[in-house]
Write an enzyme that holds these catalytic residues in place. Structure first.
Site, PDB file in Angstrom:
ATOM      1  N   SER A   1       3.809  -2.221  10.256  1.00 23.73           N
ATOM      2  CA  SER A   1       5.272  -2.277  10.373  1.00 23.73           C
ATOM      3  C   SER A   1       5.859  -3.643   9.999  1.00 23.73           C
ATOM      4  CB  SER A   1       5.722  -1.860  11.774  1.00 23.73           C
ATOM      5  OG  SER A   1       5.337  -0.522  12.023  1.00 23.73           O
TER       6      SER A   1
ATOM      7  N   HIS B   1      -9.356   1.261   5.359  1.00 19.49           N
ATOM      8  CA  HIS B   1      -8.044   1.418   5.995  1.00 19.49           C
ATOM      9  C   HIS B   1      -8.165   2.347   7.208  1.00 19.49           C
ATOM     10  CE1 HIS B   1      -3.894   2.542   6.696  1.00 19.49           C
ATOM     11  NE2 HIS B   1      -3.586   1.408   6.089  1.00 19.49           N
TER      12      HIS B   1
ATOM     13  N   GLU C   1      -5.067  -4.950  11.002  1.00 22.25           N
ATOM     14  CA  GLU C   1      -3.990  -3.986  11.180  1.00 22.25           C
ATOM     15  C   GLU C   1      -4.193  -3.224  12.487  1.00 22.25           C
ATOM     16  OE1 GLU C   1      -2.174  -2.793   7.182  1.00 22.25           O
ATOM     17  OE2 GLU C   1      -4.002  -1.634   7.354  1.00 22.25           O
TER      18      GLU C   1
ATOM     19  N   GLY D   1       4.985   1.281   4.644  1.00 15.79           N
ATOM     20  CA  GLY D   1       6.302   1.890   4.468  1.00 15.79           C
ATOM     21  C   GLY D   1       7.296   1.034   3.704  1.00 15.79           C
TER      22      GLY D   1
ATOM     23  N   ASN E   1       0.875  -1.173   0.000  1.00 21.21           N
ATOM     24  CA  ASN E   1       0.000   0.000   0.000  1.00 21.21           C
ATOM     25  C   ASN E   1       0.912   1.222   0.000  1.00 21.21           C
ATOM     26  OD1 ASN E   1      -1.754   2.077   0.570  1.00 21.21           O
ATOM     27  ND2 ASN E   1      -2.303   1.357   2.622  1.00 21.21           N
ATOM     28  N   TRP E   2       1.005   1.851  -1.151  1.00 19.79           N
ATOM     29  CA  TRP E   2       1.942   2.982  -1.278  1.00 19.79           C
ATOM     30  C   TRP E   2       1.400   4.249  -0.622  1.00 19.79           C
ATOM     31  CZ3 TRP E   2       3.963   2.743  -7.075  1.00 19.79           C
ATOM     32  CH2 TRP E   2       4.611   1.520  -7.278  1.00 19.79           C
ATOM     33  N   LYS E   3       0.151   4.239  -0.243  1.00 11.91           N
ATOM     34  CA  LYS E   3      -0.489   5.412   0.375  1.00 11.91           C
ATOM     35  C   LYS E   3      -0.297   6.652  -0.517  1.00 11.91           C
ATOM     36  CE  LYS E   3      -0.058   3.146   4.785  1.00 11.91           C
ATOM     37  NZ  LYS E   3       0.115   3.233   6.224  1.00 11.91           N
TER      38      LYS E   3
ATOM     39  N   GLY F   1       2.939   2.159  10.761  1.00 13.13           N
ATOM     40  CA  GLY F   1       3.878   3.265  10.554  1.00 13.13           C
ATOM     41  C   GLY F   1       4.643   3.666  11.796  1.00 13.13           C
TER      42      GLY F   1
ATOM     43  N   GLU G   1      -6.417   4.689   8.270  1.00  9.56           N
ATOM     44  CA  GLU G   1      -6.194   6.117   8.018  1.00  9.56           C
ATOM     45  C   GLU G   1      -7.461   6.773   7.475  1.00  9.56           C
ATOM     46  OE1 GLU G   1      -2.622   5.478   5.779  1.00  9.56           O
ATOM     47  OE2 GLU G   1      -1.661   4.880   7.648  1.00  9.56           O
TER      48      GLU G   1
END
Ligand code: PGA
Length: 253
Positions: A212, A95, A167, A234, A9-11, A173, A97
């Site tokens: 992570s 997600h 998650e 990440g 997931n490159w966000k 992160g 976020e």
């Protein structure tokens, strides 16, 4: 057997040039991998360029969100059919976020799941508890509540076409990973709950761990009986690190 599925997931990262360079590097490292299902989810605006980089390889393309409607007056939104049109196979939904920074709720996620399934995308449904919720012993209640809400009205046939990602929000992160014990406990609990609610289809459902994940902790997480892959943030921005995670079996050998 559940084939592990590892998705990057490159966000909201990369420029166009960085996205195509990263996709090309991922292709070089992983284009023929087939013991693990591999996917990458770039930002919407780079999907087509990244699709060009991974065409005719085993690497699948995904997006990070979608709207639930097929089309219409929804300024700024992207429909499931549009994602399908540019070559996506997965879409990440719910997600943390989006839940915690943008206020996305289970009923919206439920509609997005419905929209994604309707066009044949594989949703990656994300759930997970906050640190404060874990500390007061509410992890199970929180993740089951998220499942109840986002899967409301669905049957086994829908679950069969999804991937679930656990998650823990405190691990995303932050460099803190759930211990293998913590991850296995939640994953097994989720599967047991899903088995009760949906039946045997729960045994085929792949449940990714996210938070992570790095090359040096991937093997310990992936060997757990109820962990069937990873959703990687990440570390997926570094092709070597991402390949190291996908090749977790080499690390444990
Ligand atoms: P992380 O992100 O690997 O950077 O912790 C995981 C995720 O948000 O999917």
């Amino acid at each position: 057997m559940r084939r592990p599925v590892i998705v990057g997931n490159w966000k909201m990262n990369t420029t166009l040039r960085e996205a195509t360079t990263l996709a090309a590097a991922v292709r070089r490292d992983l284009e023929r991998v087939d013991d693990v299902e591999v996917g990458i989810c770039p930002p919407f605006v780079y999907l087509l360029d990244v699709a060009d980089q991974v065409r005719d390889t085993n690497i699948r393309l995904g997006a990070q969100d979608c709207h639930w409607e097929p089309k219409g007056a929804f300024t700024g939104e992207v429909s499931p059919a549009m994602l399908k049109d540019v070559g996506c196979e997965y879409v990440i939904l719910g997600h943390s976020e989006r839940r915690h920074l943008l206020g996305e709720k289970d009923d919206q996620i439920n509609k997005k799941l419905r929209g994604a399934l309707a066009v044949g995308l594989t949703p990656i449904l994300c759930i997970g508890e906050l640190l404060e919720e874990r500390e007061r012993g509410a992890t199970d209640a929180v993740v089951r509540g998220q499942l109840e809400g986002s899967l409301a009205g669905f049957g086994a046939d829908a679950l069969e076409r999804m991937i679930l990602a656990y998650e823990p929000v405190w691990a995303i992160g932050t460099g803190k990973t759930a211990t293998p014990g913590q991850a296995q406990e939640v994953h097994a609990g989720l599967r047991a709950w899903l088995r009760k609610r949906f039946g045997a289809v729960a045994d085929g459902l792949r449940i990714q761990y996210g938070g992570s994940v790095k090359p040096d902790n991937a093997a310990d997480l992936m060997r757990l009986p109820d962990v069937d892959g990873a959703l990687v943030g990440g570390a997926s921005l570094d092709a070597k690190a991402f390949a190291g995670i996908v090749r977790f079996k080499d690390q444990s050998a």
